[in-house]
Design an enzyme around this catalytic site. Structure first.
Site, PDB file in Angstrom:
ATOM      1  N   GLY A 102      -5.053  12.090  -7.949  1.00 49.09           N
ATOM      2  CA  GLY A 102      -5.578  10.977  -7.177  1.00 49.09           C
ATOM      3  C   GLY A 102      -5.417  11.202  -5.685  1.00 49.09           C
ATOM      4  O   GLY A 102      -6.362  11.023  -4.909  1.00 49.09           O
ATOM      5  N   SER A 103      -4.235  11.615  -5.281  1.00 45.39           N
ATOM      6  CA  SER A 103      -3.959  11.841  -3.861  1.00 45.39           C
ATOM      7  C   SER A 103      -4.566  13.146  -3.364  1.00 45.39           C
ATOM      8  O   SER A 103      -4.825  13.303  -2.169  1.00 45.39           O
ATOM      9  CB  SER A 103      -2.448  11.866  -3.617  1.00 45.39           C
ATOM     10  OG  SER A 103      -1.874  13.011  -4.241  1.00 45.39           O
ATOM     11  N   THR A 105      -2.894  15.755  -3.287  1.00 44.08           N
ATOM     12  CA  THR A 105      -1.793  16.457  -2.626  1.00 44.08           C
ATOM     13  C   THR A 105      -0.668  16.821  -3.585  1.00 44.08           C
ATOM     14  O   THR A 105       0.354  17.356  -3.139  1.00 44.08           O
ATOM     15  CB  THR A 105      -1.210  15.593  -1.486  1.00 44.08           C
ATOM     16  OG1 THR A 105      -0.709  14.361  -2.036  1.00 44.08           O
ATOM     17  CG2 THR A 105      -2.253  15.287  -0.418  1.00 44.08           C
ATOM     18  N   GLU A 166      -6.633   7.069 -13.331  1.00 46.13           N
ATOM     19  CA  GLU A 166      -6.475   7.752 -14.616  1.00 46.13           C
ATOM     20  C   GLU A 166      -7.476   7.238 -15.650  1.00 46.13           C
ATOM     21  O   GLU A 166      -8.034   8.019 -16.433  1.00 46.13           O
ATOM     22  CB  GLU A 166      -5.036   7.577 -15.106  1.00 46.13           C
ATOM     23  CG  GLU A 166      -4.023   8.268 -14.209  1.00 46.13           C
ATOM     24  CD  GLU A 166      -2.780   7.434 -13.932  1.00 46.13           C
ATOM     25  OE1 GLU A 166      -2.617   6.366 -14.560  1.00 46.13           O
ATOM     26  OE2 GLU A 166      -1.984   7.840 -13.064  1.00 46.13           O
TER      27      GLU A 166
END
Length: 199
Positions: A102-103, A105, A166
Site C-alpha cells: 500500500g505504501s 515503501t 488489501e
C-alpha cells in the site's frame, strides 16, 4: 429495541451495527475497485500472459492476498512461485515479479523488486502510492486508491489500517484471474485437476 448477541467475553454485539458495517465494507470495496484503472490491470494481464514464470512477493495481509492470487494462476497452468518459500528458484530475465505494498515503501517488498530488476525480470506492482520507490522500479503499476495503513483518519476509508487496500487488491487479482481464464476458455473441471491433493 435492537437485537443483540452476547459473546463469551460478555460483549454485546448489536446486529444493526453489524449490518451497517457490512454495508460500509461492501460499499468501500465497490467504490475503490471501480476506481482502479482498467488499462493498468490490462497491462499486468499482458505481462502475466508473456511471462516464463511468475513470482509473487508481499508482506503481511497483502502478501496473503498475493498467495491466493498465486494459487489461482497456478490453476490456470502458469508456473508460479512465492518469494521466500524454500523451493523458490532464482528469478531471471523473462520472469515476472508480482508485488504489492500500500505504501510502496515496505522494505522487503522494495528489495525484492530491486533484485528482480537487477536480474532483468519484469515487475508489476500494486500500490496506493504511485510516487513510491516500489512504483518507480516497476514496469507496470496498478494504483489502488485506498488509504495507506498508517494514514489513520484520512477520510478515504472508515476501516482500520490497510484493510481497504488489501480487499481491493484481492478483487483486482481475482479480476485478472477471471480475465485470463476467459481468454483460454478452459473448463473449471480441467483447472481443478491442478488443485493441491496433498492437503
Amino acid at each position: 429495541m435492537t437485537p443483540t448477541v452476547t459473546s463469551t467475553r460478555g460483549l454485546e454485539v448489536d446486529r444493526a451495527a453489524v449490518s451497517g458495517n457490512l454495508s460500509l465494507v461492501l460499499g468501500e470495496i465497490t467504490d475503490t475497485a471501480a476506481a482502479i484503472s482498467e488499462e493498468q490491470l490490462a497491462a499486468v494481464s499482458l505481462l502475466l500472459e508473456r511471462a516464463d514464470r511468475v513470482f509473487v512477493a508481499g508482506a503481511g495481509r497483502s502478501g496473503l492476498v498475493l498467495r491466493m492470487a498465486a494459487m489461482r494462476l497456478m490453476h490456470l497452468g502458469l508456473q508460479v512461485h512465492v518469494a521466500g518459500d524454500a523451493t523458490t528458484p532464482a528469478i531471471r530475465e523473462g520472469d515476472l515479479l508480482l508485488v504489492a505494498s500500500g505504501s510502496g515503501t515496505t522494505s522487503g517488498v522494495v528489495k525484492a523488486a530491486e533484485t528482480a530488476a537487477r536480474a532483468q525480470a519484469l515487475i508489476a506492482a500494486f500500490t496506493a502510492n504511485p510516487g513510491s520507490p516500489l512504483a518507480a522500479v516497476a514496469d507496470a503499476v496498478v494504483v489502488v486508491p485506498a488509504q495507506q495503513k498508517t494514514h489513520h483518519g484520512s477520510g478515504v476509508s472508515r476501516q482500520y489500517s490497510g484493510s481497504l487496500f488489501e480487499q481491493a487488491l484481492f478483487v483486482a487479482t481475482e479480476a485478472l484471474f477471471q480475465s485470463l481464464w476467459d481468454a483460454v476458455d478452459v473448463p473449471a473441471e480441467q483447472l481443478w485437476l491442478r488443485h493441491a491433493n496433498l492437503e
